[in-house]
Design a protein around this motif. Sequence first.
Motif, PDB file in Angstrom:
ATOM      1  N   SER A 118      -7.964  25.562  12.791  1.00  0.00           N
ATOM      2  CA  SER A 118      -6.871  25.765  11.823  1.00  0.00           C
ATOM      3  C   SER A 118      -7.085  24.852  10.626  1.00  0.00           C
ATOM      4  O   SER A 118      -7.503  23.702  10.787  1.00  0.00           O
ATOM      5  N   SER A 119      -6.778  25.375   9.447  1.00  0.00           N
ATOM      6  CA  SER A 119      -6.692  24.471   8.300  1.00  0.00           C
ATOM      7  C   SER A 119      -5.209  24.232   8.033  1.00  0.00           C
ATOM      8  O   SER A 119      -4.371  25.108   8.280  1.00  0.00           O
ATOM      9  N   THR A 120      -4.895  23.036   7.566  1.00  0.00           N
ATOM     10  CA  THR A 120      -3.497  22.696   7.325  1.00  0.00           C
ATOM     11  C   THR A 120      -3.364  22.148   5.917  1.00  0.00           C
ATOM     12  O   THR A 120      -4.095  21.240   5.533  1.00  0.00           O
ATOM     13  N   GLU A 121      -2.461  22.753   5.165  1.00  0.00           N
ATOM     14  CA  GLU A 121      -2.284  22.337   3.770  1.00  0.00           C
ATOM     15  C   GLU A 121      -0.843  21.860   3.597  1.00  0.00           C
ATOM     16  O   GLU A 121       0.097  22.632   3.791  1.00  0.00           O
ATOM     17  N   PHE A 122      -0.685  20.570   3.263  1.00  0.00           N
ATOM     18  CA  PHE A 122       0.636  20.043   2.942  1.00  0.00           C
ATOM     19  C   PHE A 122       0.797  20.114   1.429  1.00  0.00           C
ATOM     20  O   PHE A 122      -0.046  19.567   0.704  1.00  0.00           O
ATOM     21  N   HIS A 123       1.851  20.761   0.976  1.00  0.00           N
ATOM     22  CA  HIS A 123       2.099  20.812  -0.464  1.00  0.00           C
ATOM     23  C   HIS A 123       2.954  19.624  -0.856  1.00  0.00           C
ATOM     24  O   HIS A 123       4.113  19.534  -0.478  1.00  0.00           O
ATOM     25  N   THR A 124       2.370  18.694  -1.595  1.00  0.00           N
ATOM     26  CA  THR A 124       3.120  17.509  -2.024  1.00  0.00           C
ATOM     27  C   THR A 124       3.421  17.652  -3.528  1.00  0.00           C
ATOM     28  O   THR A 124       2.807  18.492  -4.206  1.00  0.00           O
ATOM     29  N   PRO A 125       4.318  16.834  -4.062  1.00  0.00           N
ATOM     30  CA  PRO A 125       4.636  16.974  -5.496  1.00  0.00           C
ATOM     31  C   PRO A 125       3.460  16.652  -6.404  1.00  0.00           C
ATOM     32  O   PRO A 125       3.495  16.939  -7.599  1.00  0.00           O
ATOM     33  N   CYS A 126       2.399  16.048  -5.857  1.00  0.00           N
ATOM     34  CA  CYS A 126       1.203  15.733  -6.675  1.00  0.00           C
ATOM     35  C   CYS A 126       0.114  16.777  -6.530  1.00  0.00           C
ATOM     36  O   CYS A 126      -0.859  16.775  -7.277  1.00  0.00           O
ATOM     37  N   GLY A 127       0.246  17.626  -5.507  1.00  0.00           N
ATOM     38  CA  GLY A 127      -0.813  18.602  -5.241  1.00  0.00           C
ATOM     39  C   GLY A 127      -1.025  18.725  -3.748  1.00  0.00           C
ATOM     40  O   GLY A 127      -0.354  18.055  -2.961  1.00  0.00           O
ATOM     41  N   PRO A 128      -1.967  19.562  -3.335  1.00  0.00           N
ATOM     42  CA  PRO A 128      -2.151  19.786  -1.901  1.00  0.00           C
ATOM     43  C   PRO A 128      -2.913  18.654  -1.194  1.00  0.00           C
ATOM     44  O   PRO A 128      -3.748  17.978  -1.799  1.00  0.00           O
ATOM     45  N   PHE A 129      -2.605  18.496   0.062  1.00  0.00           N
ATOM     46  CA  PHE A 129      -3.313  17.576   0.964  1.00  0.00           C
ATOM     47  C   PHE A 129      -3.821  18.485   2.077  1.00  0.00           C
ATOM     48  O   PHE A 129      -3.046  18.979   2.887  1.00  0.00           O
ATOM     49  N   THR A 130      -5.121  18.753   2.075  1.00  0.00           N
ATOM     50  CA  THR A 130      -5.627  19.845   2.926  1.00  0.00           C
ATOM     51  C   THR A 130      -6.677  19.370   3.920  1.00  0.00           C
ATOM     52  O   THR A 130      -7.666  18.736   3.538  1.00  0.00           O
ATOM     53  N   LEU A 131      -6.448  19.698   5.185  1.00  0.00           N
ATOM     54  CA  LEU A 131      -7.409  19.392   6.249  1.00  0.00           C
ATOM     55  C   LEU A 131      -8.074  20.698   6.675  1.00  0.00           C
ATOM     56  O   LEU A 131      -7.380  21.674   6.971  1.00  0.00           O
TER      57      LEU A 131
END
Length: 405
Positions: free
Chosen positions: A200-213
């Motif tokens: 699985s890839s996981t993308e956290f959408h933060t106010p600065c941009g994505p944090f993606t594993l």
Amino acid sequence: MSEIKKADIAIVGSGPAGHVAAIQMAKLGLSCVLIGPAHSGTDGRTTALLGSSVRYLERLGLWDQVKEQGQALRIMRLFDDTGRLVRAPMTEFDSAEIGLEAFGYNIGNNKLVAALHQGIGELDDLIQDQQFAVSVKLEDDHASIAMEDGSIWQVKLAIAADGRKSLVKEAADIEMRKWSYPQAALVLNLHHKDQSHNNSSTEFHTPCGPFTLVPYDDANHSSLVCVVTPQEAQELKAMDKDTLAWELEKRAHHLYGKFEIVSDPQIFPLAGMVAKQFYGQRAALIAESAHVFPPIGAQGLNLSLRDIEELAVQIEQALEAGQTDIGHDDILKAYNKARRPDIWSRTAGVHMLNMSLLSSLPVLQGLRTAGLTVAKNFAPVRKLLMKAGLDSPSRFSSIGNYTNE
Ligand SMILES: Cc1cc2nc3c(=O)[nH]c(=O)nc-3n(C[C@H](O)[C@H](O)[C@H](O)COP(=O)(O)OP(=O)(O)OC[C@H]3O[C@@H](n4cnc5c(N)ncnc54)[C@H](O)[C@@H]3O)c2cc1C
């Protein structure tokens, strides 16, 4: 007197796009030279190759060796980590829902180029000149490319695969639209021994941009693209590895347990750029010489491979129609016309997605939230989005005979 060497096509730039372009053109039976230094092996990025890219590399006979180096990407999860009042629900996309074993495969750029490089050895029509081009002249009936050692390549067509600061593009005097973002991507690889990524890839959408594993190397490694402000990227990079691992673990909400950092962090400033046209006299622009945008949705190299495939289609059709001049304006104009919708729509789509995270405008935030809510709750919309993310509405099925037999 300079030594003058001749070929049908010169591919300037020996990154992943240059390698594929060179192999593709040689497989059309054209004599080709791939110009550019041997790969340095220092690119810390990984690339997720999706949908049509996988099928294209299969047709070129390159996929088996590339796939060996990658990790399958079966599930994509998006988390809204903006902390804003109106937030999107967690949305999960599963490749099985659209009948695919995987959306694609994630591969380290160094391993990708090494795997593509193997494909060159088997092609008699393709030679490599492992030095930089120092100047390019585009003339009526040929292009001349001067090399560091003073020799000159004279070709019918120069393909610009020499990246953002392309010498070929400069020689063709093609106007670019350029813009910047107040963001940079911190890139590194992580070991998470307690928990598998389960493809699985996981993308956290933060106010600065994505944090993606994204799955990388094996079940317990992921590559990280962490988009933050340029200053924050520098601050994170300056941390010792244990402190940085703990900081990133928190940002990942401890999803995979304890992190260990297994590569040196690298920083890539985010920028946008698109050429007003994708050709000049005796020159075709492909890949990052033609388009650059933020690393969101794994689109960059996938789009570049579609450039190469389209250029090959146009050249092959012209050859079949009896045209022997493969650098003729008509071919290049047809290439330009065919690529315009895909390149411009991807560039705009990625820009809008990025801006919907950065923007304080409620309208943009609302649109992203609404889009993800609809995707979460309605399977047909979800399926449509998955398909759109993987492919262009392309007409490709197969061109030429691409097996290595
Ligand atoms: C953080 C990050 C993550 C990304 N993730 C993804 C992803 O998951 N999926 C995806 O599809 N895309 C992704 N991308 C985009 C992808 O990495 C790029 O599109 C791709 O690496 C660019 O390859 P290229 O061959 O076009 O250019 P480059 O890799 O820049 O290659 C250009 C080559 O040209 C050579 N060169 C330059 N000047 C000359 C000259 N004068 N003479 C000869 N050679 C020359 C250089 O040495 C280099 O080898 C990501 C980008 C970033 C920043």
